[in-house]
Enzyme design. Structure first.
Site, PDB file in Angstrom:
ATOM      1  N   ARG A   1       0.843  -1.186   0.000  1.00  9.88           N
ATOM      2  CA  ARG A   1       0.000   0.000   0.000  1.00  9.88           C
ATOM      3  C   ARG A   1       0.876   1.234   0.000  1.00  9.88           C
ATOM      4  NH1 ARG A   1      -1.772   0.985   4.359  1.00  9.88           N
ATOM      5  NH2 ARG A   1      -1.173  -0.891   5.467  1.00  9.88           N
TER       6      ARG A   1
ATOM      7  N   TYR B   1      -1.352  -3.382  -6.947  1.00  9.00           N
ATOM      8  CA  TYR B   1      -1.154  -4.075  -5.675  1.00  9.00           C
ATOM      9  C   TYR B   1      -2.455  -4.139  -4.854  1.00  9.00           C
ATOM     10  CZ  TYR B   1      -0.210  -5.028  -0.883  1.00  9.00           C
ATOM     11  OH  TYR B   1      -0.308  -5.567   0.370  1.00  9.00           O
TER      12      TYR B   1
ATOM     13  N   LYS C   1      -9.692  -2.243   1.448  1.00  9.00           N
ATOM     14  CA  LYS C   1      -9.403  -1.123   2.332  1.00  9.00           C
ATOM     15  C   LYS C   1     -10.169   0.138   1.914  1.00  9.00           C
ATOM     16  CE  LYS C   1      -7.178  -3.668   4.950  1.00  9.00           C
ATOM     17  NZ  LYS C   1      -5.802  -3.941   5.239  1.00  9.00           N
TER      18      LYS C   1
ATOM     19  N   HIS D   1     -10.637  -2.304  11.266  1.00  4.34           N
ATOM     20  CA  HIS D   1      -9.534  -3.150  10.790  1.00  4.34           C
ATOM     21  C   HIS D   1      -9.306  -4.249  11.829  1.00  4.34           C
ATOM     22  CE1 HIS D   1      -5.035  -3.292   9.350  1.00  4.34           C
ATOM     23  NE2 HIS D   1      -5.775  -4.136   8.669  1.00  4.34           N
TER      24      HIS D   1
ATOM     25  N   SER E   1      -1.382  -3.445  10.314  1.00  2.00           N
ATOM     26  CA  SER E   1      -1.010  -4.321   9.206  1.00  2.00           C
ATOM     27  C   SER E   1       0.232  -5.147   9.547  1.00  2.00           C
ATOM     28  CB  SER E   1      -0.736  -3.480   7.964  1.00  2.00           C
ATOM     29  OG  SER E   1      -1.892  -2.747   7.637  1.00  2.00           O
TER      30      SER E   1
ATOM     31  N   CYS F   1       0.635  -7.435  11.796  1.00  2.00           N
ATOM     32  CA  CYS F   1       0.885  -7.573  13.239  1.00  2.00           C
ATOM     33  C   CYS F   1       0.110  -8.733  13.852  1.00  2.00           C
ATOM     34  CB  CYS F   1       0.578  -6.273  13.965  1.00  2.00           C
ATOM     35  SG  CYS F   1       1.758  -4.970  13.563  1.00  2.00           S
TER      36      CYS F   1
ATOM     37  N   ASP G   1      -9.392  -9.651   8.706  1.00  2.00           N
ATOM     38  CA  ASP G   1      -8.852  -8.311   8.420  1.00  2.00           C
ATOM     39  C   ASP G   1      -9.848  -7.175   8.640  1.00  2.00           C
ATOM     40  OD1 ASP G   1      -6.436  -6.944   7.462  1.00  2.00           O
ATOM     41  OD2 ASP G   1      -7.638  -6.349   5.741  1.00  2.00           O
TER      42      ASP G   1
ATOM     43  N   ARG H   1       2.229 -12.128  -0.520  1.00  2.00           N
ATOM     44  CA  ARG H   1       0.915 -12.513   0.024  1.00  2.00           C
ATOM     45  C   ARG H   1       0.288 -13.674  -0.716  1.00  2.00           C
ATOM     46  NH1 ARG H   1      -1.730  -8.695   3.921  1.00  2.00           N
ATOM     47  NH2 ARG H   1      -0.057  -7.221   4.366  1.00  2.00           N
TER      48      ARG H   1
HETATM   49  P1  GTP Z   1      -2.408  -7.622   7.400  1.00  2.00           P
HETATM   50  O1  GTP Z   1      -2.931  -8.635   6.456  1.00  2.00           O
HETATM   51  O2  GTP Z   1      -1.309  -6.796   6.824  1.00  2.00           O
HETATM   52  O3  GTP Z   1      -3.464  -6.747   7.984  1.00  2.00           O
HETATM   53  O4  GTP Z   1      -1.618  -8.424   8.572  1.00  2.00           O
HETATM   54  P2  GTP Z   1      -2.103  -9.306   9.827  1.00  2.00           P
HETATM   55  O5  GTP Z   1      -2.401  -8.401  10.976  1.00  2.00           O
HETATM   56  O6  GTP Z   1      -3.151 -10.265   9.427  1.00  2.00           O
HETATM   57  O7  GTP Z   1      -0.750 -10.087  10.229  1.00  2.00           O
HETATM   58  P3  GTP Z   1      -0.378 -11.638  10.062  1.00  2.00           P
HETATM   59  O8  GTP Z   1      -1.202 -12.536  10.933  1.00  2.00           O
HETATM   60  O9  GTP Z   1      -0.319 -11.975   8.635  1.00  2.00           O
HETATM   61  O10 GTP Z   1       1.098 -11.644  10.673  1.00  2.00           O
HETATM   62  C1  GTP Z   1       2.126 -10.827  10.166  1.00  2.00           C
HETATM   63  C2  GTP Z   1       3.464 -11.368  10.584  1.00  2.00           C
HETATM   64  O11 GTP Z   1       3.539 -11.445  12.007  1.00  2.00           O
HETATM   65  C3  GTP Z   1       3.741 -12.768  10.060  1.00  2.00           C
HETATM   66  O12 GTP Z   1       5.070 -12.854   9.615  1.00  2.00           O
HETATM   67  C4  GTP Z   1       3.520 -13.649  11.261  1.00  2.00           C
HETATM   68  O13 GTP Z   1       4.283 -14.825  11.205  1.00  2.00           O
HETATM   69  C5  GTP Z   1       3.924 -12.749  12.434  1.00  2.00           C
HETATM   70  N1  GTP Z   1       3.184 -13.102  13.668  1.00  2.00           N
HETATM   71  C6  GTP Z   1       1.851 -13.290  13.794  1.00  2.00           C
HETATM   72  N2  GTP Z   1       1.510 -13.665  15.054  1.00  2.00           N
HETATM   73  C7  GTP Z   1       2.671 -13.692  15.755  1.00  2.00           C
HETATM   74  C8  GTP Z   1       2.996 -14.019  17.127  1.00  2.00           C
HETATM   75  O14 GTP Z   1       2.147 -14.357  17.951  1.00  2.00           O
HETATM   76  N3  GTP Z   1       4.314 -13.917  17.471  1.00  2.00           N
HETATM   77  C9  GTP Z   1       5.283 -13.553  16.581  1.00  2.00           C
HETATM   78  N4  GTP Z   1       6.544 -13.490  17.000  1.00  2.00           N
HETATM   79  N5  GTP Z   1       5.013 -13.263  15.281  1.00  2.00           N
HETATM   80  C10 GTP Z   1       3.735 -13.334  14.879  1.00  2.00           C
HETATM   81  C1  SPV Z   2      -2.942  -4.351   5.182  1.00  2.00           C
HETATM   82  O1  SPV Z   2      -1.952  -3.738   4.759  1.00  2.00           O
HETATM   83  O2  SPV Z   2      -3.482  -4.073   6.283  1.00  2.00           O
HETATM   84  C2  SPV Z   2      -3.490  -5.477   4.415  1.00  2.00           C
HETATM   85  C3  SPV Z   2      -3.018  -5.661   3.055  1.00  2.00           C
HETATM   86  O3  SPV Z   2      -4.356  -6.186   4.889  1.00  2.00           O
HETATM   87  S1  SPV Z   2      -3.773  -4.572   1.946  1.00  2.00           S
HETATM   88  O4  SPV Z   2      -4.997  -5.157   1.445  1.00  2.00           O
HETATM   89  O5  SPV Z   2      -2.833  -4.365   0.865  1.00  2.00           O
HETATM   90  O6  SPV Z   2      -4.076  -3.317   2.605  1.00  2.00           O
HETATM   91 MN    MN Z   3      -4.920  -5.480   7.001  1.00  2.00          MN
END
Ligand code: GTP
Ligand code: SPV
Ligand code: MN
Length: 633
Positions: free
Chosen positions: A94, A234, A243, A263, A285, A287, A310, A407
């Site tokens: 983004r 993207y 979003k 979110h 994002s 996290c 999400d 992704r």
């Molecule tokens: P968006 O799709 O961008 O909104 O991200 P999200 O909030 O869904 O994050 P996602 O669950 O994809 O995790 C992002 C990164 O954080 C990945 O590389 C995970 O492996 C890592 N991660 C997730 N949960 C944990 C956790 O409990 N501990 C640690 N150390 N890393 C984590």
């Molecule tokens: C984020 O960045 O929080 C995502 C990926 O979930 S995107 O759809 O590109 O915003």
């Molecule tokens: Mn997101």
């Protein structure tokens, strides 16, 4: 739709062209047909294709993309029905600097959004979009955010010149004829215009990933509820249901209607006693939302099922005063790196087939790979996300083979852990809301807020170390990301805080309000390693949250601290991980350091200044009270 939806006045030649272009629109919705014609006149595509959303249409689009080399089929045994796409290396995340909220008054967009005067922006858009689809097909995608026909769903129509976007929209949302049927002759829709911004003149050779980075812009008009996105293919910039509609525009609609567009993930949690709770969680994002939503608990007898990973739309039901949530999406657009059989087995199973991967590495066997998928890199040759060959003799050198924001796109339906109510048109009742972010220091593993208003302060002060999900060279730097909505709130964030504060006044029985918590999986020790094992072990924190919901009076469960209720050492179930968190780790993870928190309060006070008189007085009081409690400590 307001007249402004078509900023373009047709010339006589164009009117004539439109009359001759008698494409048969599969709808009697006159406003929609008119709007599509106006876009056609502006964008000048060679053809117009109304998407019906069928499997045949999907297969034919994918077939073309494969023929052109844009989608690379993966091995049909290892990963059936799945493809890899490599974007332009400059179009991988983004772009917050080119995202705009063009409200009529600048103050309504607020200090945290980019704003340009709407008239000026319309003339810039006119310049960029005029003729931008020349040499290409314009696809018309009617889509529903939320189950088709649900009272909580909203409809959008996106035109795009990217067949890749159509393929991804079909996975991420509900598209096609059923949506047109719900739209009928005159229901409202959010008009969404997307172009990669690379018209093709006769003889031009198309690139694999056409885009136009210098002119890229993702523009929202909150009053007329329009979205215009130019120059990027993207995810978050081009799948406009996600979003742009489901957060930026929907947050404005939610403000006006008294509901919420957030979110947040939504998960269903079943305790060993068979009691079921739905929990929502907002993390910035990359996290951990997808991971928490799909978690396989390590604690025996507990079950987590996913409603959404999400985005979450919530509304109070006046009958029972409970907050009901739907996932407006139909797919996951998940972060690949870090996803493995150990960290997220449910995701690994979900992406076993019919998945579109973007910017991951390609193995010699025709499968995908990314950092963290296996402990070591593959033993044989790999093509990295940029299309360059890497072999084991070249060593690691610290350059990742998959882009950190690579992704997968896959439908929720394929997830073995999908909740039975994941697509319930009436939504699921939320018992707890969790905020969180990436915090190396200061913020404990988990705490519960004292009440709703304190919870709003905790949401408003979410801060997190920046990730690769947004462009920029400042990955790792701490920034405030209120409610994990900094890049997604479609209006003044000060008003947004006020909207959250207004929620208790919208219910008859405020005892039914969800309880609000904060978590932090990301504390680091002095060696820079994560102190908490995370992932499935986070079930221990979910169990404590359920204990708090079920036994609010149980004094054994918590210590009252200035920042809220923190678990006592004995109230977290650590059976099986005692060794991992021995040697003072748990003490550190649960410690509230008043001095560090006072410094947080100071930073929050400075941050909140930008909102001026849009900042709610109630929240200033919450911050003052917190400061008093910390000083007395
Ligand atoms: P968006 O799709 O961008 O909104 O991200 P999200 O909030 O869904 O994050 P996602 O669950 O994809 O995790 C992002 C990164 O954080 C990945 O590389 C995970 O492996 C890592 N991660 C997730 N949960 C944990 C956790 O409990 N501990 C640690 N150390 N890393 C984590
Ligand atoms: C984020 O960045 O929080 C995502 C990926 O979930 S995107 O759809 O590109 O915003
Ligand atoms: Mn997101």
């Amino acid at each position: 739709i307001s007249a402004s939806a078509t900023f373009h006045q047709h010339s006589h030649a164009e009117e004539a062209a439109m009359v001759h272009h008698h494409d048969s629109a599969p709808t009697n919705h006159l406003k929609l047909v008119d709007w599509v014609r106006a876009q056609q006149a502006l964008l000048e595509p060679d053809n117009v294709h109304w998407c019906d959303g069928s499997q045949e249409e999907y297969d034919s689009l994918v077939g073309d993309l494969v023929d052109k080399g844009i989608m690379i089929p993966l091995d049909s045994k290892l990963r059936p029905g799945s493809y890899l796409t490599r974007t332009d290396p400059a179009d991988v995340a983004r772009s917050e600097s080119s995202t705009f909220i063009c409200s009529e008054k600048e103050i309504d967009s607020g200090p945290t959004n980019n704003w340009v005067d709407p008239n000026q922006m319309r003339s810039e858009l006119e310049k960029s979009f005029r003729g931008s689809m020349r040499g290409r097909t314009m696809y018309v995608i009617p889509f529903s955010m939320g189950p088709v026909g649900s009272p909580l769903a909203r409809i959008g129509v996106q035109v795009t010149d990217s067949p890749f976007v159509v393929v991804n929209m079909r996975i991420m949302t509900r598209i096609g004829q059923p949506v047109l049927d719900v739209l009928g002759d005159d229901k409202e829709f959010v008009p969404c215009v997307h172009s990669v911004g690379k018209p093709l003149e006769p003889g031009d050779k198309d690139s694999l990933w056409p885009c136009n980075i210098p002119e890229r812009k993702v523009v929202h008009f909150p009053e007329s509820r329009e979205i215009w996105s130019f120059g990027s293919g993207y995810g978050g910039n081009s799948l406009l249901g996600k979003k742009c509609l489901a957060l930026r525009i929907a947050s404005v609609m939610a403000r006006d209607e008294g509901s919420l567009a957030e979110h947040m993930l939504i998960l269903g949690l079943t305790s060993p006693a068979g009691k079921k709770y739905y929990i929502a969680a907002a993390f910035p994002s990359a996290c951990g939302k997808t991971n928490l939503a799909m978690m396989q608990p390590t604690l025996p007898g507990w079950k987590v099922q996913v409603v959404g990973d999400d985005i979450n739309w919530m509304k109070f039901n006046p009958k029972d005063s409970r907050l009901y949530a739907i996932n407006p999406e139909a797919g996951f657009f998940g972060v690949a790196p870090g996803t493995s059989g150990k960290t997220n087995p449910n995701a690994m199973e979900t992406i076993q087939k019919n998945t579109v991967f973007t910017n991951v590495a390609l193995t010699e066997e025709g499968d995908v790979w990314w950092e963290g998928m296996t402990k070591r890199r593959p033993e044989s040759k790999v093509v990295n996300w940029k299309g360059e060959v890497w072999d084991p003799s070249m060593g690691d050198k610290g350059t990742p083979l998959a882009h950190p924001n690579s992704r997968f796109t896959v439908s929720v339906d394929q997830c073995p852990a999908k909740d039975p109510a994941w697509d319930d048109p009436n939504g699921v009742p939320i018992s707890a809301i969790i905020f969180g972010g990436r915090r190396e220091t200061t913020v404990p593993l988990v705490f519960q807020t004292k009440d709703w208003n304190h919870g709003v302060l905790v949401g408003a002060t979410v801060a997190s170390e920046k990730t690769a999900a947004a462009e920029g060279s400042d990955v790792g730097q701490l920034r405030f990301d209120p409610f994990a909505m900094l890049p997604f709130a479609g209006y003044n964030m000060g008003d947004y805080f006020g909207h959250w504060l207004s929620m208790p006044s919208r219910v008859n029985d405020s005892s039914q309000l969800p309880k609000i918590f904060h978590v932090n999986w990301f504390r680091k020790d002095t060696n820079g390693s994560f102190m908490w094992p995370g992932f499935g072990e986070n079930s221990r924190v979910l169990k404590w949250i359920v204990d708090r919901l079920e036994k609010p009076e149980d004094r054994e469960l918590f210590t009252s601290t200035p920042i809220g209720y923190v678990p006592t050492a004995s109230s977290l179930d650590l059976s099986g991980i005692e060794k991992e968190v021995a040697g003072g780790v748990m003490e550190k993870l649960l410690k509230v350091d008043a001095q560090s928190y006072l410094s947080e309060v100071g930073k929050a006070r400075d941050y909140f200044k930008q909102f001026g008189d849009r900042f709610p007085a109630k929240l200033t009081k919450e911050l003052d009270d917190l400061e008093d409690r910390l000083k007395k400590n």
